[in-house]
Write an enzyme that holds these catalytic residues in place. Structure first.
Site: not given
Length: 680
Positions: A35, A37, A116, A118, A139, A176, A294, A318, A415
Site C-alpha cells: 500500500d 508503494v 451464474e 444472480k 438499466r 451488476e 443461460k 429464484k 360507492c
C-alpha cells in the site's frame, strides 16, 4: 523516430503500474504491491499531472474521482437494450422453460448451459470505444437509462481502459453493481454514528449511491462490480462463440467476473448447481437471491431469440423467499382504476428481506377462500421475488376461539354499489363508472410518469378534487383554473399557476403516452408504443378495432386478449365522449412529426438541447420527451455543437458555459414556443 518527452513517458509508466496494481487488488484479489508503494506512486502521478495538465488521460487512476458534483442525470438510449429475465421458482418451472427452448430450437437431447449467481444489486450498461470507458448508464426501462459515468468511474473493479492490445471499435458490457455485506455494515455504522437514517439493505444502498450527484460520495461507499454479458461488433476477429468464452474474454479485458459461474452440460447439472447454491449462498460476502441459467452457444441464443420482454435462452431461478409470522389485524379492500376490488391483509409489522411490512395483497376472492382467513389469525408472510409482500399460509392451529371467517364485501367499499363477479373470472368488480375510487385511479394513471407526466398533481390533490366534486373525468382536469386550485389544501398561488401550465404542456405529450394514459385494460407502456407505431392516431386505432380486428393482432406482441379489450373500450359510449372532449381541449390524439408512425420531419430535427436547473411546470424527463418527440436530441453536456440550453431555476455551470460559448439560452416558455413553431 524521437522518444516521448521524459514527463510524458514517466506519466505513462506510472499509469500502467497503478492500473496493474489496482486490477490485482480489486479484481484478482491478489495484491502485488505494498500500500505504501502504491500511495507513493499515486502521489507522484498526481504531482506530475498537476504540473502538466496536458498529461492527464481519461484512463488515469487520478480520474476515478475528481469531477465536480453533477447537476442531474441525463437520459441516454442504450446501444443494445437491457431486457429483464423470466423467473422460475420450482423444478417444474425450469422443466417447462427447457421444453419450450428445445421446441423453439427444434432440437432434442441436452443443451450446454452456463450457471451464474444472480447478484442482488443494480444492473449497469458500460460502453467502451477504442478500449476507453465512454459511458455508464443504469438499466432504466431497458431502452433508456440514466447516464452515471462519473459515478461508475469511481468503482475500482470497473476498468477505465480495457486490458487489450487491439480492442474492438466498441464494446458493450452488462453487469451488476453491488455493495458487499461487510462494506454495507460499515456504511450503516458510520451513518448511525452521525445520527443519519440507516439504509434498509445493500441493494437499496447501492441504488441510492449510484444516483448521488457527487462522485466523491460514491467513491467513499466502495461499490463493487461483476461483469456477466458481452456485446461486440459482428466482425470482431476471434470473438467468443459461447457465453463461457464471453466470461473469459471479460476477464482477459480486465473485468471482475464472478468466480462461481459453471459450465453445465445438461438440465440435471443445472438442478444440482441451483441446489448447491441454495445452501452455499449463505457463506457469500454479498447478497444473491438465485441463479441465472443461460444457453451457452451464442448462435443458438440468436436462434432462440426474444419474447417482448425477455430472452428465451436465459432464465432466473429464484430461491424461496424469507418468511415471517404475524397477527392479522383486519381485512381491507382496495378499488383500482378498472374497478377491480382487491382484498388486502393488514397485520402487525414484521421485518422482511430488509424492510418492515404491514400489508400484503390477497389478490382475489378465490385466494381469500383458499387461505380460509379468520379474524385474528396468525399468518405467514413473505416477499414474492424479494419485493412484493404476500400471505403464504395460515397457522390455523393458532386461531382464536370463535374467530369469524373473512370474505369480500357484497358492495363496493367506496360507492356502495353492488359488486359483480363474472362467471369464469377471478376478479370482482365495481361496475359503477362514477365510483370515486375508479375515477381517482384513472386520474392518477393519466398524470403518471409513463403517461402524461403532469408534475404537481399528486394523489392527495386528486383525492381533494374528486371528493369535492370538482373533477368527474380526465377531461375535467383541463377546465381547472389557478384561482380554484389555489383555494385547495396545501396549494398556493405559485403551485396552482405551475399546475395549470403543466396541464397545458401535457397536451403536447407523445401519442403513445396519451394512449397508455387512457388506462385501457391490458395496454401497458410497451404495448401502447407498439400500437401507436402501427396506428398513428386514435381514429386509426378505433377504425381498426371495429372493422379489421385482425390488423390489431398482427402487431408484434399484441394478442387476442388485448384486441378484445381495445374493441370493448372504443365501443363504450363514455369513452367515445372522453375522446371527443380531449380533442376539443386540443389533444391531437395522434403521432407528432417525429413519433413512430409519423411521416414528416420538423425544423428541430437534429437540433441538440441541454437541460439545466428546475423548470417551473414540468420535469426534465417531460421536457426531454417533448424535445425528442419534435425531432430534437438531449445531451448531458454543453459544447460548441449544442443548439439550445434550456435553463430553469438554480441553473449551474452549464448555463455559464453556454453563455461563454454563445449558445442560445431558452426558458421553459421559450422552449414551448420553439416546439410549437418547429411542429408548424
Amino acid at each position: 523516430m524521437s522518444s516521448a518527452p521524459p514527463n510524458q513517458a514517466r506519466a505513462g509508466e506510472l499509469r500502467q503500474l497503478l492500473q496493474r496494481a489496482a486490477h490485482a487488488y480489486y479484481v484478482l484479489d491478489a495484491p502485488e504491491m505494498e500500500d505504501s508503494v502504491y500511495d507513493r506512486l499515486y502521489r507522484e502521478l498526481l504531482e506530475l499531472e498537476a504540473a502538466h495538465p496536458e498529461l492527464i488521460t481519461p484512463d488515469s487512476p487520478s480520474q476515478r474521482v475528481g469531477g465536480a458534483p453533477a447537476e442531474g442525470f441525463s437520459s441516454v438510449e442504450h446501444r443494445i437494450g437491457l431486457l429483464s429475465l423470466d423467473n422460475a421458482f420450482t423444478p417444474s418451472d425450469l422443466d417447462a422453460w427447457y421444453s419450450r427452448l428445445l421446441k423453439v430450437l427444434d432440437r432434442t437431447g441436452d443443451l450446454a448451459m452456463v450457471g451464474e449467481l444472480k447478484i442482488d444489486g443494480n444492473a449497469l450498461a458500460l460502453s467502451y470505444e477504442q478500449g476507453l470507458l465512454v459511458q455508464a448508464a443504469t438499466r432504466g426501462d431497458g431502452e433508456r437509462g440514466e447516464q452515471i459515468t462519473g459515478n461508475v468511474r469511481t468503482i475500482a473493479s470497473v476498468p477505465l481502459r480495457l486490458q487489450l492490445e487491439n480492442p474492438p471499435a466498441w464494446v458493450e458490457v452488462r453487469g451488476e453493481a453491488l455493495i458487499p455485506d461487510e462494506t454495507f455494515a460499515a456504511i450503516n455504522a458510520e451513518r448511525a454514528a452521525r445520527g443519519e437514517t440507516l439504509f434498509a439493505n445493500p441493494r437499496n444502498a447501492c441504488a441510492g449511491t449510484l444516483r448521488q450527484l457527487d462522485p466523491k460520495v460514491v467513491a467513499a461507499r466502495r461499490l463493487d462490480f461483476f461483469a456477466y454479458t458481452l456485446h461486440l461488433p459482428k466482425d470482431t476477429p476471434q470473438g467468443p462463440s459461447s457465453q463461457w468464452q464471453s466470461l473469459q474474454w471479460l476477464q482477459a479485458a480486465g473485468f471482475k467476473v464472478n468466480p462461481n459461474a459453471e459450465l453445465l452440460p445438461n438440465l440435471a447439472a443445472v438442478q444440482a448447481f441451483f441446489s448447491a447454491w441454495d445452501t452455499g449462498r449463505r457463506a457469500l460476502p454479498y447478497a444473491t437471491d438465485g441463479v441465472v441459467v443461460k444457453l451457452n452457444d451464442l448462435r443458438l441464443q440468436d436462434a432462440a431469440g426474444f419474447t417482448q420482454k425477455a430472452p428465451r435462452w436465459a432464465i432466473a431461478l429464484k430461491y424461496a423467499a424469507e418468511e415471517a409470522p404475524s397477527i392479522l389485524l383486519r381485512l381491507a379492500c382496495q378499488v383500482g382504476r378498472t374497478g377491480v376490488v382487491t382484498p388486502v391483509a393488514e397485520f402487525e409489522p414484521v421485518p422482511l428481506a430488509g424492510t418492515t411490512v404491514s400489508r400484503a395483497t390477497l389478490h382475489n376472492a378465490d385466494r381469500l377462500a383458499e387461505l380460509d382467513l379468520h379474524a385474528g389469525d396468525t399468518i405467514v408472510v413473505r416477499k414474492a421475488g424479494e419485493i412484493i409482500p404476500e400471505v403464504v399460509r395460515v397457522l390455523s392451529e393458532l386461531r382464536p376461539a370463535g374467530a369469524v371467517r373473512l370474505e369480500l364485501p357484497q358492495v363496493c367499499p367506496e360507492c356502495g354499489s353492488e359488486l359483480v363477479r363474472e362467471q369464469g373470472e377471478a376478479a370482482t368488480h365495481c361496475v359503477n363508472s362514477s365510483c370515486p375510487a375508479i375515477l381517482r385511479g384513472a386520474l392518477r394513471h393519466w398524470v403518471s410518469k409513463g403517461a402524461l407526466d403532469v408534475d404537481g398533481l399528486g394523489a392527495k390533490l386528486i383525492e381533494q378534487l374528486v371528493d369535492r366534486g370538482l373533477v368527474g373525468s380526465i377531461a375535467d382536469l383541463y377546465g381547472l383554473d389557478a384561482a380554484l386550485l389555489a383555494s385547495l389544501e396545501r396549494m398556493g398561488t405559485k403551485s396552482a399557476d405551475n399546475l395549470v401550465a403543466a396541464l397545458a404542456a401535457s397536451k403536447q405529450q407523445a401519442w403513445h403516452r396519451q394512449l397508455y394514459g387512457l388506462g385501457i385494460h391490458h395496454v401497458g407502456e410497451v404495448n401502447a408504443k407498439a400500437l401507436a407505431k402501427a396506428f398513428p392516431s386514435a381514429a386509426d386505432l378505433a377504425t381498426a378495432t371495429a372493422s379489421t380486428p385482425e390488423s390489431i393482432t398482427a402487431v408484434f406482441g399484441i394478442g387476442g386478449e388485448i384486441a378484445q379489450s381495445l374493441q370493448q373500450w372504443f365501443a363504450t359510449p363514455a369513452n367515445q365522449l372522453l375522446l371527443r372532449a380531449l380533442e376539443q381541449l386540443g389533444f391531437p390524439l395522434a403521432a407528432g412529426p417525429e413519433e413512430p408512425g409519423a411521416i414528416s420531419e420538423t425544423s428541430l430535427t437534429g437540433q441538440t438541447f441541454v437541460l439545466t436547473g428546475s423548470l417551473p411546470t414540468m420535469s426534465r424527463s417531460a421536457a426531454q420527451a417533448l424535445i425528442e418527440a419534435a425531432g430534437g436530441k438531449v445531451s448531458g453536456s454543453v459544447s460548441k455543437k449544442t443548439s439550445f440550453v434550456v435553463a430553469g431555476e438554480e441553473a449551474g455551470s452549464k448555463l455559464s458555459k453556454a453563455e461563454s460559448l454563445g449558445v442560445a439560452v431558452l426558458d421553459e416558455a421559450g422552449l414551448l414556443e420553439l416546439l410549437k413553431a418547429g411542429s408548424g
